[in-house]
Scaffold this motif. Structure first.
Motif, PDB file in Angstrom:
ATOM      1  N   PRO A   1     -50.289   1.622 -12.576  1.00 51.31           N
ATOM      2  CA  PRO A   1     -51.403   0.366 -12.333  1.00 51.31           C
ATOM      3  C   PRO A   1     -52.730   0.762 -12.833  1.00 51.31           C
ATOM      4  N   VAL A   2     -53.319   1.959 -12.574  1.00 51.30           N
ATOM      5  CA  VAL A   2     -54.548   2.304 -13.065  1.00 51.30           C
ATOM      6  C   VAL A   2     -54.912   2.169 -14.302  1.00 51.30           C
ATOM      7  N   ASP A   3     -53.900   3.089 -15.009  1.00 51.84           N
ATOM      8  CA  ASP A   3     -53.995   2.889 -16.590  1.00 51.84           C
ATOM      9  C   ASP A   3     -53.657   1.640 -17.030  1.00 51.84           C
ATOM     10  N   LEU A   4     -53.301   0.687 -16.432  1.00 49.37           N
ATOM     11  CA  LEU A   4     -52.870  -0.715 -16.742  1.00 49.37           C
ATOM     12  C   LEU A   4     -54.142  -1.456 -16.607  1.00 49.37           C
TER      13      LEU A   4
ATOM     14  N   THR B   1     -60.705  10.256 -16.769  1.00 42.58           N
ATOM     15  CA  THR B   1     -60.016  11.162 -17.654  1.00 42.58           C
ATOM     16  C   THR B   1     -60.328  12.641 -17.214  1.00 42.58           C
ATOM     17  N   GLN B   2     -61.454  12.867 -16.715  1.00 42.39           N
ATOM     18  CA  GLN B   2     -61.697  14.107 -16.401  1.00 42.39           C
ATOM     19  C   GLN B   2     -60.733  14.828 -14.913  1.00 42.39           C
ATOM     20  N   ARG B   3     -60.412  13.656 -14.303  1.00 43.33           N
ATOM     21  CA  ARG B   3     -59.379  14.216 -13.396  1.00 43.33           C
ATOM     22  C   ARG B   3     -58.000  14.497 -13.522  1.00 43.33           C
ATOM     23  N   ASP B   4     -57.562  14.018 -14.594  1.00 40.15           N
ATOM     24  CA  ASP B   4     -56.235  14.038 -14.961  1.00 40.15           C
ATOM     25  C   ASP B   4     -56.202  14.665 -16.258  1.00 40.15           C
ATOM     26  N   THR B   5     -56.104  15.889 -16.380  1.00 40.96           N
ATOM     27  CA  THR B   5     -56.144  16.784 -17.773  1.00 40.96           C
ATOM     28  C   THR B   5     -54.875  16.629 -18.596  1.00 40.96           C
ATOM     29  N   GLU B   6     -53.766  16.339 -17.648  1.00 36.45           N
ATOM     30  CA  GLU B   6     -52.579  16.373 -18.426  1.00 36.45           C
ATOM     31  C   GLU B   6     -52.349  15.100 -19.307  1.00 36.45           C
ATOM     32  N   LYS B   7     -53.033  14.006 -18.994  1.00 33.07           N
ATOM     33  CA  LYS B   7     -52.847  12.586 -19.743  1.00 33.07           C
ATOM     34  C   LYS B   7     -54.130  12.685 -20.655  1.00 33.07           C
ATOM     35  N   PHE B   8     -55.035  13.207 -20.281  1.00 34.64           N
ATOM     36  CA  PHE B   8     -56.343  12.872 -21.330  1.00 34.64           C
ATOM     37  C   PHE B   8     -57.056  14.047 -21.757  1.00 34.64           C
TER      38      PHE B   8
END
Length: 226
Positions: free
Chosen positions: A50-53, A190-197
């Motif tokens: 949902p957040v990505d969406l 993006t800085q909180r989710d390094t696996e994605k971004f």
């Protein structure tokens, strides 16, 4: 491609293919390139994130706003755009040219970022997103501050200032507020989710450089590395 004073015709969409097709080709090349070695995570579809969406929809809407504003500053003969300029953002017609330059920046530069950010959100694991989101957040903050300062400046003609009340004022502050806040929220995300971004280049490479520099000095001094 578009003179601005004439009606929008079919030829506009035909000419737009010269912009869209190269971008789609580039996206396809990026998507099919070799996957980075340290990315093994599997992510659920976009509609299950949902957040990505929310961010995906934001970039899509921001792209439409940027293109609409670009048409507006060129004097597009479209009733909806004319009404928008008249009732919401009359500052776009400032003869000084300052808002025109700002809107062209959005159209020529930010729209490209929006497209690739949508791709990065749709297909996680693009480690350039961390750096690019920080760059765009700074640029968007500066752009919006400059635009709003000019629109609200006392030296700006009253006829060109945004409405002070009513539906027009709500739309004006909603549009410009979202364009100011969302890039910073996305950069933080993006800085909180390094696996994605991914992480910034500084964070990724600063520590290894010091480590190998120490080993290099030991090698130069003749010491045996453990």
């Amino acid at each position: 491609m578009y003179g601005g004073k004439d009606e929008v015709e079919l030829t506009l969409f035909i000419d737009a293919s010269y912009v869209v097709v190269p971008l789609l080709t580039l996206i396809n090349m990026i998507h099919n390139r070799a996957t980075q070695a340290h990315i093994f995570s599997k992510f659920p579809p976009l509609w299950k994130r949902p957040v990505d969406l929310i961010f995906f929809l934001y970039f899509f809407v921001a792209m439409q706003i940027a293109m609409m504003r670009a048409l507006a500053i060129h004097g597009a003969n479209v009733s909806f755009i004319k009404q928008y300029v008249k009732l919401v953002e009359p500052y776009l017609g400032d003869p000084s040219g300052a808002p025109k330059f700002q809107m062209l920046t959005y159209d020529y530069l930010y729209v490209c970022y929006y497209i690739f950010a949508m791709y990065g959100v749709w297909s996680p694991g693009q480690h350039w997103m961390g750096d690019f989101s920080l760059v765009h957040a700074g640029a968007a903050g500066q752009a919006q501050f400059t635009y709003l300062a000019g629109a609200l400046n006392s030296r700006t003609s009253k006829s060109l200032r945004p409405p002070s009340g009513g539906k027009g004022a709500i739309i004006f502050w909603a549009v410009n507020g979202i364009l100011f806040v969302m890039p910073h929220l996305f950069a933080f995300f993006t800085q909180r989710d390094t696996e994605k971004f991914g992480r910034t280049q500084t964070i990724d490479f600063a520590s290894p450089v010091r480590k190998y520099e120490h080993k290099f000095k030991e090698t130069r001094s003749g010491r045996k590395l453990k």
